[in-house]
Structures are given as structure tokens and as C-alpha cells.
Design an enzyme around this catalytic site. Sequence first.
Site, PDB file in Angstrom:
ATOM      1  N   GLY A  14       0.807  -1.211   0.000  1.00 19.43           N
ATOM      2  CA  GLY A  14       0.000   0.000   0.000  1.00 19.43           C
ATOM      3  C   GLY A  14       0.839   1.259   0.000  1.00 19.43           C
ATOM      4  O   GLY A  14       0.411   2.302  -0.509  1.00 19.43           O
ATOM      5  N   GLU A  55       2.434  -8.349  -1.882  1.00 15.99           N
ATOM      6  CA  GLU A  55       1.178  -8.906  -1.361  1.00 15.99           C
ATOM      7  C   GLU A  55       1.061 -10.406  -1.575  1.00 15.99           C
ATOM      8  O   GLU A  55       0.402 -11.106  -0.803  1.00 15.99           O
ATOM      9  CB  GLU A  55      -0.022  -8.196  -2.014  1.00 15.99           C
ATOM     10  CG  GLU A  55      -0.246  -6.770  -1.556  1.00 15.99           C
ATOM     11  CD  GLU A  55       0.512  -5.744  -2.363  1.00 15.99           C
ATOM     12  OE1 GLU A  55       0.269  -4.546  -2.186  1.00 15.99           O
ATOM     13  OE2 GLU A  55       1.386  -6.150  -3.185  1.00 15.99           O
TER      14      GLU A  55
END
Length: 258
Positions: A109, A132
Site C-alpha cells: 500500500g 502482497e
Amino acid sequence: MAYATIVVETEEHVTTIRLNRPDAMNALSPELLKELAEAVEDASKNDSVRCIILTGSEKAFAAGADIKEMSEKSFVDVLTEDLFTQESEAILKCRKPIIAAVAGYALGGGCELAMMCDFIIAADTAKFGQPEINLGIVAGIGGTQRLTRLVGKSKSMDMHLTGRFMDAEEAEKSGLVSRVVPAKKLMDEANAAAHKIAEKSTLTTMVVKETVNRSYETTLREGILFERRMFHALFASEDQTEGMTAFLEKREPQFRGK
């Protein structure tokens, strides 16, 4: 306004927003994202602000989303909450230029947040990544889309599938960042760029931002038509008259945003 997870300072038409969760390497908790969205909206509405700098610490711009917060959520939870949507939209709809000043880790993020800004100035210590896949998930704030547009399919696939990090030198060569500077000079460079932007016509900076972003949203032909119409439209502004008159008179223009 006092914030718990960010620090906001405004000086000479530039607002600097610093992510401030040092114990969590600036992980993007729901509270941080909410406060960040509010700070960007406030700067966007403030007529005296002409440019925004978004930064973190020397160690980390942001090391990703807050895994502890997300780990207990179910599919129904994240779908019902529409996780990340409201906060990211608040940043993306800001019409004023946003510079990401990145040192240390910008992962997951954090990398996606940097890419939401209009351009990235990186310290030579910066490391970018979309790891991720190591958590059994995929990027959820635009990582697969923006990174691919910026660095190409091959590098994007490499980073998303292996989780490897890209250092500052590779990031500059790949087009992810606009420039790399020594870590000690990062904020000096970001402030110099922000104040240079703040000297320009606010009408024109908004048009530049909208026009460049349009290149990612449409065909080349339609994008060029949009650009030309915006070029034509600026001839209705006082700033265009002032800018060209100042050039011919060999003086600095005094833009008023009109």
C-alpha cells in the site's frame, strides 16, 4: 487540526503531510488513511495551498497496509466496507499537484500510495515493492494497474509474482520515479520542486494534472483532442495574458489563478 498518525505543516503555499506511525513503519492503518484523506481534502480546499508534499520517515515512506488490522477481516467485511476505496478516491480527486518524497521502504500500500501522487522524488535509500503475494493476496489500491503502466508488464509481473523489491536506481531507470537524490537532500529537493510549482498559475497546474492523467484513461486521438481543447481554453484566462506579457517584457509573471 491535530492528528494522531500524520503531521501536517503549511508554509508559503506548500502543505507537507508526513506519515507518522514510527513504531509500525508508517503502515497504513484505517485511522492513518482516514486522517490522510482529511488532510488532503483540507489542503485541496485551502486557496492558499498550491502544492502538496506527501512523505514518511527516513526508514519508511510506508511499509504497507496494516496487516494486523486486515488479518481478522472476511470477504464480506472488506466488500461491505469497500476497503480502501473512500480514502484513495479522496486523494485521487485532489486537483492540486501532489509530490511523493520517498525514503526507505515503500511497499504494498505504501508503493501504491506513492504512485497515486503526481510524481515521485526518491531518496537513494528508497525501495519499492508489491509483496502482497507473500500474504496470499493481490494489490488492492491500484498496484497491478499503475505499476504496469509505469514500468511495463514484464517488471510489474516480476515484482507482483516474486515479491521482490526495486531499488531507487532501478525505479528511476524504469520510470517509476522522476529523480533520485541523496537521502539527506530529499526534502530540500521536494520543497524546491513544490515551491517551483507554487509559482505557476494554479489554473494551469490543474489543467496539466488533468490532461496528463487523461493520457492513461483514453485513446491517443481522444487524449490529444482533450489536450488541445484545454490549451484553447486557457486563452480565456488572465494568467495566460500575464504569462505571455511577462515573457515579452522579460520579467517574472505574477499569476493570480484567474
